[in-house]
Design an enzyme around this catalytic site. Structure first.
Site, PDB file in Angstrom:
ATOM      1  N   SER A 147       0.846  -1.190   0.000  1.00 49.02           N
ATOM      2  CA  SER A 147       0.000   0.000   0.000  1.00 49.02           C
ATOM      3  C   SER A 147       0.881   1.240   0.000  1.00 49.02           C
ATOM      4  O   SER A 147       1.983   1.227   0.571  1.00 49.02           O
ATOM      5  CB  SER A 147      -0.899   0.022   1.237  1.00 49.02           C
ATOM      6  OG  SER A 147      -1.528   1.274   1.401  1.00 49.02           O
ATOM      7  N   TYR A 160      -1.888  -0.791  10.137  1.00 47.46           N
ATOM      8  CA  TYR A 160      -1.911  -1.230   8.746  1.00 47.46           C
ATOM      9  C   TYR A 160      -0.665  -0.738   8.009  1.00 47.46           C
ATOM     10  O   TYR A 160      -0.012  -1.506   7.288  1.00 47.46           O
ATOM     11  CB  TYR A 160      -3.175  -0.702   8.072  1.00 47.46           C
ATOM     12  CG  TYR A 160      -3.259  -0.927   6.585  1.00 47.46           C
ATOM     13  CD1 TYR A 160      -3.559  -2.179   6.060  1.00 47.46           C
ATOM     14  CD2 TYR A 160      -3.076   0.137   5.700  1.00 47.46           C
ATOM     15  CE1 TYR A 160      -3.648  -2.381   4.693  1.00 47.46           C
ATOM     16  CE2 TYR A 160      -3.172  -0.055   4.333  1.00 47.46           C
ATOM     17  CZ  TYR A 160      -3.461  -1.308   3.830  1.00 47.46           C
ATOM     18  OH  TYR A 160      -3.556  -1.501   2.474  1.00 47.46           O
ATOM     19  N   LYS A 164       2.191  -3.164   6.356  1.00 43.98           N
ATOM     20  CA  LYS A 164       2.551  -3.091   4.938  1.00 43.98           C
ATOM     21  C   LYS A 164       4.011  -2.675   4.759  1.00 43.98           C
ATOM     22  O   LYS A 164       4.665  -3.111   3.796  1.00 43.98           O
ATOM     23  CB  LYS A 164       1.627  -2.123   4.210  1.00 43.98           C
ATOM     24  CG  LYS A 164       0.193  -2.615   4.072  1.00 43.98           C
ATOM     25  CD  LYS A 164       0.102  -3.927   3.278  1.00 43.98           C
ATOM     26  CE  LYS A 164      -1.333  -4.266   2.912  1.00 43.98           C
ATOM     27  NZ  LYS A 164      -1.436  -5.527   2.147  1.00 43.98           N
TER      28      LYS A 164
END
Length: 248
Positions: A147, A160, A164
């Site tokens: 991402s 998150y 990532k």
């Protein structure tokens, strides 16, 4: 190198999170370019629906229900896929989750564990299993769907972003570990219009890329995924490709 652009004829691809969004778009594109596809996610009905679309394109498909945070299920999935097709030539680690939280203080341990398990722990195990088989066989390509949040983090999704970022590091490490027969790369999507976007903040317009001034559509990631899966990226490994509409 094959002369036909992005020819995947005779290849077998395994795509996690393949029943919707970017994973579904990638699965159908791979089938359109000649690959047989294993579609994996927690919802077997959704996987079967995508597999039906793939078979209508003249390719073979296998639906597998798997929780990517549980290694026993991952091991069983790889065994089943290899039993069905004999090998895996392309692995796409696409399954993930990106919940938002009001603050780091209000983020629960359970949420952090879930985010790390699905976005990093699962891909680590799956890449280890598949990458080692590829390296001992005919080689292959591993594509980690990371991402742009991994390099442009925000407070609302800090766990998150961290997971990532760890996936980016894993991409570099596995590119070295499984070389030269296996290529390992990452794609860093920006804001795409998928069902996941429904859970973004109410002012999600601020997540829209500043340059393109819009969200991406799932089909707009397809060419990058085809490039990394095909022989046309035969000298590309350990790299991170941003597909984010020019996110600052």
């Amino acid at each position: 190198m094959k002369s036909k652009p992005f020819d995947l004829s005779g290849k077998v691809a395994l795509i996690t999170g393949g029943s919707r969004g970017l994973g579904r778009a990638t699965a159908l594109a791979y089938a359109d370019h000649g690959a047989d596809v294993v579609v994996a996610s927690r919802n077997i009905e959704n996987c079967e629906a995508v597999c039906a679309d793939i078979r209508s394109r003249g390719r073979n498909a296998l639906a597998i229900a798997v929780h990517m945070g549980r290694w026993d299920q991952i091991d069983a999935m790889v065994d089943r896929a290899c039993s069905e097709f004999g090998r895996i030539d392309i692995l796409v680690n696409n399954a993930g989750m990106s919940p938002v939280a009001p603050s780091s203080l209000e983020t629960s341990e359970k949420l952090v564990d879930s985010v790390l398990a699905l976005n990093f722990k699962g891909p680590f195990r799956l890449s280890a299993l598949v990458g080692s088989r590829m390296a001992a066989g005919n080689g292959g390509s591993i594509i980690n769907v990371s991402s742009v949040g991994s390099i442009r983090p925000a407070p609302e999704f800090a766990p998150y972003s961290g997971a990532k970022a760890a996936l980016n590091a894993l991409t570099t490490a596995h590119a070295a570990e499984f070389a030269p027969r296996v290529r390992v790369n990452a794609v860093l999507p920006g804001s795409f219009r998928t069902d996941v976007s429904r859970h973004w903040p109410a002012d999600k317009e601020r997540l829209t890329p500043a340059v393109m001034k819009r969200f991406g559509e799932p089909e707009e990631i397809v060419t990058t995924m085809l490039y990394l899966a095909s022989d046309h990226s035969s000298f590309t490994t350990g790299t991170m490709i941003r597909v984010d509409g020019g996110r600052p």
